[in-house]
Scaffold this motif. Sequence first.
Motif, short mmCIF file in Angstrom:
data_model
loop_
_atom_site.label_atom_id
_atom_site.label_comp_id
_atom_site.label_asym_id
_atom_site.label_seq_id
_atom_site.Cartn_x
_atom_site.Cartn_y
_atom_site.Cartn_z
N ALA A 67 0.85 -1.19 0.00
CA ALA A 67 0.00 0.00 0.00
C ALA A 67 0.88 1.23 0.00
N THR A 68 0.71 2.08 -1.00
CA THR A 68 1.60 3.21 -1.21
C THR A 68 0.80 4.42 -1.66
N ALA A 69 1.49 5.54 -1.78
CA ALA A 69 0.86 6.77 -2.27
C ALA A 69 1.94 7.67 -2.83
N SER A 70 1.57 8.49 -3.81
CA SER A 70 2.56 9.33 -4.48
C SER A 70 3.15 10.38 -3.54
N TRP A 71 2.41 10.75 -2.51
CA TRP A 71 2.86 11.80 -1.59
C TRP A 71 3.66 11.26 -0.40
N CYS A 72 3.94 9.96 -0.38
CA CYS A 72 4.56 9.30 0.78
C CYS A 72 6.07 9.21 0.60
N ALA A 89 1.57 -3.35 -6.17
CA ALA A 89 1.73 -2.00 -5.64
C ALA A 89 0.37 -1.32 -5.74
N LEU A 90 -0.24 -1.02 -4.57
CA LEU A 90 -1.60 -0.49 -4.54
C LEU A 90 -1.57 0.98 -4.11
N ASP A 91 -1.83 1.87 -5.05
CA ASP A 91 -1.92 3.29 -4.73
C ASP A 91 -3.27 3.53 -4.06
N ILE A 136 -10.50 -0.68 -2.49
CA ILE A 136 -9.65 -1.82 -2.11
C ILE A 136 -8.90 -1.50 -0.83
N ALA A 137 -8.35 -0.27 -0.75
CA ALA A 137 -7.62 0.13 0.45
C ALA A 137 -8.52 0.08 1.67
N GLY A 138 -9.78 0.52 1.51
CA GLY A 138 -10.73 0.45 2.62
C GLY A 138 -11.02 -0.97 3.04
N ASP A 139 -11.16 -1.86 2.08
CA ASP A 139 -11.43 -3.27 2.40
C ASP A 139 -10.26 -3.91 3.14
N LEU A 140 -9.05 -3.40 2.90
CA LEU A 140 -7.87 -3.95 3.57
C LEU A 140 -7.68 -3.39 4.97
#
Length: 405
Positions: A46-51, A79-81, A88-92
């Motif tokens: 789990a990743t993000a461009s601002w991280c 790699a899940l943005d 999907i992020a919420g389900d995880l």
Amino acid sequence: MIATTMVTAAVCSVSLAGEPEVFSDAGYEADRAAAIEQDRLHLVYATASWCPPCRRMKTTTWVDESVESWVGQHGIVTALDVDEFPQIAGDLGGLSMPTMILFEAGEELGRTVGYQSAADLVAWMEAGRKSELPLPVMDQLRLATDLYYDDRVDESFEQLLDLWERTRWADETFDDVRHGFMAAHIGFVVEAHAPAHQAFSDIRDRDQAALERGEVSWRTLADWIALNGALGDEERTMEWVERIASRENSRSTLDRFSVPIRMQATEVGHWNALAIMIDDPAGHARRELAGRAEMIDRWNTEFESEGKPELVLPGNQLDHPVMMGTTIDEAVIAALHADDEGVREQELIAALEELSPHSQAWRVTFLVAADRCGRLQERHVDWIERYSLRESFPGEVPNVDGTGD
């Protein structure tokens, strides 16, 4: 020529799209299905461009040969943005960036949060492959609880100690559980098991020493407050509250920890600290009553949608002392202990008269709270006869005048 070769080697593990080649480009669902079909582990990153730590991992960890080799043999990496795929992020579950979640046959084996070096990540994934990862946090907490109730207190202590230390810098979304249910369970165990009391006292003292050295963090301070409560040392928290209350910038800190501080103040009857925490009893009562009214409305809306009758039980309405007592007693006690010549008490009474003009239930609550904290005055007792409180609420009015129930 040499320079060209070095540059080529440095970027050989990065795809044309700028992503490490170890990442699959098939998508979460396809990767999940492929991992199950191929009997491989599925690692969701789990990743993000601002991280910032995520970006750092892309240029170090994910292009390291040891990571590529391990994934090539055993896994698939998605790699899940989280901004692109919020569902999907919420389900995880609640995710901090970066979070690595390891699955086997669709079942979660474990997760780790924060920047991971190549060596640490490979070691963690290998532990998962060998079924050597610790239990997921909530499963381990349930195990500790079950062991305690099976009279295996020493084993419960071992699980709790391991869990407290390994979640020390975990995802902040776990903090409510850590400082709530988990700390409460630690309280049960330390009361019954001397080694547990000593171990958690040592941890609390370690946190206190760090704070006194100026190594201040919200997490360490929250841990210290929670362990004071678990160890029955609420007075330490109260002394700290009174010490910092006069500081110009203390309000935001106290507000941040308002709930545990108020609970501990109530537990030990440290009413002056409660008055510090609730500096506007009238406003506090308004907010609490509004929240409770909303909760009751929500209950009855749900019952109506299910074809059930409205919930009308003793104490579930706001004109009943039982409900009032669980809603405004803190405000009453804080008002009575405010060092302001009764100003906040009068403001609270005026607010309650406005909010509940057709019921005297709040006066019964006021009497009970005042009696409880040792601030009952003759002017309060006069309400009993003036408003016929014993007739309206039989069994609820405290025996404060020698004639009651």
